[in-house]
Design a protein around this motif. Structure first.
Motif, PDB file in Angstrom:
ATOM      1  N   THR A 167       0.833  -1.207   0.000  1.00  0.00           N
ATOM      2  CA  THR A 167       0.000   0.000   0.000  1.00  0.00           C
ATOM      3  C   THR A 167       0.866   1.255   0.000  1.00  0.00           C
ATOM      4  N   SER A 168       1.937   1.228   0.757  1.00  0.00           N
ATOM      5  CA  SER A 168       2.846   2.379   0.790  1.00  0.00           C
ATOM      6  C   SER A 168       3.474   2.612  -0.578  1.00  0.00           C
ATOM      7  N   THR A 179      -5.280   7.653   3.319  1.00  0.00           N
ATOM      8  CA  THR A 179      -6.239   6.929   4.160  1.00  0.00           C
ATOM      9  C   THR A 179      -6.026   5.418   4.059  1.00  0.00           C
ATOM     10  N   ASP A 180      -5.749   4.941   2.860  1.00  0.00           N
ATOM     11  CA  ASP A 180      -5.501   3.502   2.683  1.00  0.00           C
ATOM     12  C   ASP A 180      -4.259   3.061   3.452  1.00  0.00           C
ATOM     13  N   VAL A 181      -3.238   3.904   3.442  1.00  0.00           N
ATOM     14  CA  VAL A 181      -2.032   3.570   4.184  1.00  0.00           C
ATOM     15  C   VAL A 181      -2.318   3.549   5.679  1.00  0.00           C
ATOM     16  N   ALA A 182      -3.079   4.523   6.161  1.00  0.00           N
ATOM     17  CA  ALA A 182      -3.403   4.583   7.587  1.00  0.00           C
ATOM     18  C   ALA A 182      -4.224   3.377   8.024  1.00  0.00           C
ATOM     19  N   LEU A 389      -9.502  -1.372   2.259  1.00  0.00           N
ATOM     20  CA  LEU A 389     -10.286  -1.721   3.455  1.00  0.00           C
ATOM     21  C   LEU A 389     -11.040  -3.024   3.252  1.00  0.00           C
ATOM     22  N   ASN A 390     -11.544  -3.244   2.047  1.00  0.00           N
ATOM     23  CA  ASN A 390     -12.223  -4.512   1.777  1.00  0.00           C
ATOM     24  C   ASN A 390     -11.281  -5.693   1.944  1.00  0.00           C
TER      25      ASN A 390
END
Length: 484
Positions: A167-168, A179-182, A389-390
């Motif tokens: 993701t990073s 937000t995806d990284v968090a 998130l999914n």
């Protein structure tokens, strides 16, 4: 095939001599054998049963003859100047023998009560064995469960770490948002927290295993299936009512209390005993004012019959009888209470076993579905139809289903063994721990019940159980192959 036969065949695969406790408890049979030989709870129960055995010779001692002797030697240091005969010295020896002939049934019923309590104690020892084995099985399965959960959580941490890295990288090229990284970072932190909790649980389970078995658990093998389980709860209850050691012990105590009532009633009845006494006396003296020395000896013997008829004892015998009757009533009620406990324990264990088996099937379906779902979510994410998130939710759902499946398998096995224990089929004989001579409480009872020597004693007491203070502190290390 009977439960006993099936269990013996099942556990005989890894047979080892009981007299040589294994260095490591790698399978369930070795763990049970180690607990059988070294567990302090079981060793203490055996010692208490040996103390109960002595109740029979104690009760029988009242029926045997008693012999007593007394000797005296007296020397005059200063004579009475006014005495006509001055004794220089005197000796006496007295022997007495008494034998009870009739005691109103007190001795006979005391012996019967003591024998009945020995039988109750032997059933209590069976119950203790069964309880220790149940604890051993639970500790064994706890280690396997918690090791598997640690493996699952470690795998989850590794997967989430890979997700975070990916993701990073995608964030760096603008493919995902901060937000995806968090979200990935948050899930990884929670996974590490869950891993630490799982590791702490595994450590506690391993220490509990050492407490019961006496040895550290090392690479425990999966347990064998439990055969011979009843098909219905009614079948289990019927068997338990005839074989549960707690219930059998309660029934024997009720019988012993009935004998105690007869012992109390004997205080109202006459007693008859025979007695014989003999004595020899010698003395030497002189007459006052003369040189005449007098030395005499005489021997006497008597025998007789003594009859004692109680006429009034202040109501004591009546009170003792009523007290014994009340205690008998209490044991009868306790017997019913134990019966209720056995019925409830059997039915509860059966229900737990059935529920756990159904939960296993459901959780297996959930694991298969969650794995398929995760694979699909990842594929859909690659084409932009699913979010990070999914994927995280799908991974968490799979982990939860896997953990529940591991716990359900542990619960099913423990419930099955507890069911056998409640039925009275989980002591050493039933489990087939026959690599060496099993402890037989009847051997000690036969050894002591006819002993009548007053100076008889056993060797000084020494602890048989092994200490665990020298075992290393446990950690949460698991083999790579332990992960499901």
């Amino acid at each position: 095939m009977t439960v006993t036969r099936a269990l013996r065949l099942l556990l005989a695969a890894s047979a080892i001599p009981l007299v040589a406790v294994p260095a490591l408890a790698d399978d369930l049979r070795e763990a049970l054998t180690s607990a059988y030989n070294t567990n302090p709870t079981l060793q203490a129960a055996r010692a208490n049963q040996r103390a109960t055995d002595e109740g029979v010779p104690l009760a029988r001692a009242r029926a045997l003859p008693s012999l007593s002797a007394q000797g005296n030697y007296t020397r005059t240091l200063k004579a009475n100047p006014n005495s006509f005969l001055i004794t220089d010295w005197s000796t006496s020896v007295d022997l007495g023998v008494s034998l009870p002939i009739y005691s109103g049934g007190s001795i006979k019923n005391s012996i019967r009560a003591a024998k009945t309590r020995v039988e109750a104690g032997q059933e209590d020892l069976r119950a203790t064995e069964s309880g220790v084995f149940s604890d051993t099985v639970a500790a064994y399965m706890d280690v396997i469960r918690d090791a598997a959960i640690v493996g699952l959580n470690r795998s989850n941490v590794e997967v989430l770490q890979v997700n975070l890295n990916a993701t990073s990288d995608r964030f760096d090229i603008g493919d995902v948002t901060r937000t995806d990284v968090a979200q990935s970072n948050s899930r990884l932190a929670l996974a590490r927290s869950d891993l630490r909790t799982a590791e702490a649980n595994l450590l506690s389970s391993r220490e509990r295993f050492i407490q019961i078995v006496g040895k550290p658990p090392v690479d425990l093998a999966p347990p064998p299936p439990l055969p011979g389980l009843p098909e219905t709860p009614d079948d289990a209850v019927v068997f338990a009512l005839e074989n549960n050691p707690d219930l059998l012990a309660a029934r024997e105590r009720s019988k012993a209390a009935g004998f105690d009532v007869k012992v109390a009633e004997a205080a109202k009845k006459p007693t008859v005993s025979l007695s014989a006494n003999g004595s020899r006396q010698e003395f030497k003296g002189s007459f006052l004012g003369t040189n005449q020395v007098l030395q005499q000896a005489n021997t006497t013997a008597q025998t007789g019959v003594s009859v004692s008829v109680p006429l009034f004892q202040g109501g004591g015998p009546g009170a003792q009888t009523r007290q014994a009757q009340a205690r008998e009533s209490a044991t009868l009620e306790q017997e019913i209470g134990v019966e209720r406990q056995v019925v409830a324990a059997v039915r509860s264990a059966f229900a737990s076993l059935r529920a756990a088996n159904e939960i296993i099937a459901m959780n297996q379906t959930a694991v298969d579905a969650a794995a398929l779902s995760l694979e699909g979510v990842r594929a859909e994410n690659s084409v932009g139809n699913r979010t990070i998130l999914n994927i995280l939710d799908a991974e968490q759902e799979l982990l939860r289903a896997q953990v529940q499946l591991v716990a359900a398998r542990r619960n099913a096995y423990v419930a099955g063994f507890n069911l056998l224990s409640a039925m009275g089929k989980a002591d050493a004989d039933d489990l087939g721990l026959d690599g060496g001579a099993l402890y037989d409480p009847q051997v000690n009872y036969d050894r002591v019940r006819h002993r009548i020597w007053d100076w008889d004693r056993d060797p000084d007491a020494k602890a048989v159980s092994t200490r665990t203070v020298d075992t290393p502190a446990q950690d949460a290390t698991i083999e790579r192959t332990a992960r499901p």
